[in-house]
Design an enzyme around this catalytic site. Structure first.
Site, mmCIF file in Angstrom:
data_model
loop_
_atom_site.group_PDB
_atom_site.id
_atom_site.type_symbol
_atom_site.label_atom_id
_atom_site.label_comp_id
_atom_site.label_asym_id
_atom_site.label_seq_id
_atom_site.Cartn_x
_atom_site.Cartn_y
_atom_site.Cartn_z
ATOM 1 N N THR A 10 0.811 -1.213 0.000
ATOM 2 C CA THR A 10 0.000 0.000 0.000
ATOM 3 C C THR A 10 0.846 1.265 0.000
ATOM 4 O O THR A 10 0.565 2.217 -0.734
ATOM 5 C CB THR A 10 -0.938 0.014 1.222
ATOM 6 O OG1 THR A 10 -1.764 -1.152 1.191
ATOM 7 C CG2 THR A 10 -1.827 1.251 1.208
ATOM 8 N N ASN A 11 1.888 1.293 0.838
ATOM 9 C CA ASN A 11 2.720 2.489 0.971
ATOM 10 C C ASN A 11 4.206 2.159 0.901
ATOM 11 O O ASN A 11 4.626 1.046 1.228
ATOM 12 C CB ASN A 11 2.446 3.183 2.315
ATOM 13 C CG ASN A 11 1.059 3.766 2.402
ATOM 14 O OD1 ASN A 11 0.657 4.567 1.569
ATOM 15 N ND2 ASN A 11 0.303 3.358 3.407
ATOM 16 N N GLY A 108 7.668 -13.057 3.655
ATOM 17 C CA GLY A 108 7.928 -11.712 3.160
ATOM 18 C C GLY A 108 9.003 -11.000 3.969
ATOM 19 O O GLY A 108 9.105 -11.186 5.187
ATOM 20 N N ASP A 110 9.152 -8.010 4.900
ATOM 21 C CA ASP A 110 8.589 -7.135 5.923
ATOM 22 C C ASP A 110 8.330 -7.882 7.222
ATOM 23 O O ASP A 110 8.575 -7.350 8.319
ATOM 24 C CB ASP A 110 7.305 -6.471 5.421
ATOM 25 C CG ASP A 110 6.266 -7.469 4.903
ATOM 26 O OD1 ASP A 110 6.637 -8.629 4.614
ATOM 27 O OD2 ASP A 110 5.088 -7.077 4.796
ATOM 28 N N ASP A 130 0.818 -7.095 12.360
ATOM 29 C CA ASP A 130 1.072 -5.986 11.443
ATOM 30 C C ASP A 130 -0.183 -5.711 10.624
ATOM 31 O O ASP A 130 -0.595 -6.524 9.795
ATOM 32 C CB ASP A 130 2.247 -6.333 10.525
ATOM 33 C CG ASP A 130 2.692 -5.151 9.663
ATOM 34 O OD1 ASP A 130 1.961 -4.150 9.582
ATOM 35 O OD2 ASP A 130 3.778 -5.246 9.063
#
Length: 263
Positions: A10-11, A108, A110, A130
């Site tokens: 998303t960001n 992932g 992240d 998250d």
């Protein structure tokens, strides 16, 4: 100084570190068609507005779950930061964590970066929740090992799907209504979205804690962490900087192994 970049679905979040402290940060919407010049110009403007000099950046570290953006971001870094070659998590910057997934490459970047930061900051065992495009639940063992987790559709994805598939239901702001029993369509949707999501998060965390045993801490991060966190007491902390902190910690560990000090 270090520039850390976290590229999510998303960001994209950019953080500038002086020592181990974030002194400035900003976000861009993740656009898979963005050009290197667009990224470079946004970044240059940000540095200028915060009285920062791009020449003071000694290294750049990137974590990404969006391969389509990597060509543009790496070229932007080289062009606008004086030919710097970025350190990319999982590529030329290795993960400093024991990964117990059946196929470690399936996790992932992240999730692993957040796990590293959470363990360093809060100790283990713990669960990191998250709240991003998807909501991920990651279990970290007492020695900091990544045990695995769960993936749940993000609250925005869920609401967008409902809006798309149900012709008469409007888009609504994601806020908690005054009561669980909605008196109109908007508050009914808000009640179902927020209260239902909080219930799902509580249940998954409870089941994971039961499997892990002992005193398990729970930390929340991500854009919608506060929305859910305000409705439950299961979180030890809501830490919005977890990903950027994790990137710094990975970089610091790498520098030490190379016999250098992190800037």
């Amino acid at each position: 100084m270090l520039l850390a970049i976290d590229i999510g679905n998303t960001n994209m979040e950019f953080g500038v570190f002086s020592g181990n402290e974030i002194i400035a940060s900003f976000r861009l919407v993740t656009n898979r068609d963005i050009t290197s010049d667009e990224i470079g110009l946004f970044t240059s403007q940000f540095f200028q507005e915060n009285s920062l000099d791009r020449r003071d950046i000694s290294d750049i570290v990137i974590a990404s779950v969006v391969p389509q953006v990597m060509y543009s971001i790496t070229n932007a870094v080289k062009k606008y930061f004086y030919n710097k070659v970025p350190l990319i998590v999982g590529d030329n910057l290795p993960f400093d964590i024991v990964n117990c997934y059946d196929n470690p490459r399936d996790v992932g970047a992240d999730r692993l970066v957040a796990a590293i930061a959470a363990y360093k900051k809060y100790g283990g065992p713990l669960i990191v929740v998250d709240f991003g495009t998807a909501t991920t639940f990651d279990a970290i063992g007492p020695a900091g090992e990544y045990l695995g987790g769960a993936i749940y559709p993000g609250i925005k994805i869920s609401m967008d799907a409902l809006f798309t598939k149900a012709a008469k239901l409007p888009r609504v702001e994601l806020v908690r209504p005054a009561s669980v029993i909605g008196r109109n369509t908007v508050t009914s949707l808000q009640s179902g979205a927020v209260n239902g999501y909080v219930g799902a998060v509580r249940n998954i965390v409870s089941l994971m804690k039961r499997e892990m045993g002992g005193d398990v801490r729970v930390v929340a991060t991500g854009g919608l962490a506060k929305l859910v966190g305000d409705e439950t007491d299961i979180f030890l902390a809501i830490d919005r900087s977890l990903m950027l902190d994790g990137l710094y910690l990975l970089y610091e560990s790498y520098q030490k192994k190379q016999g250098r000090m992190a800037p």
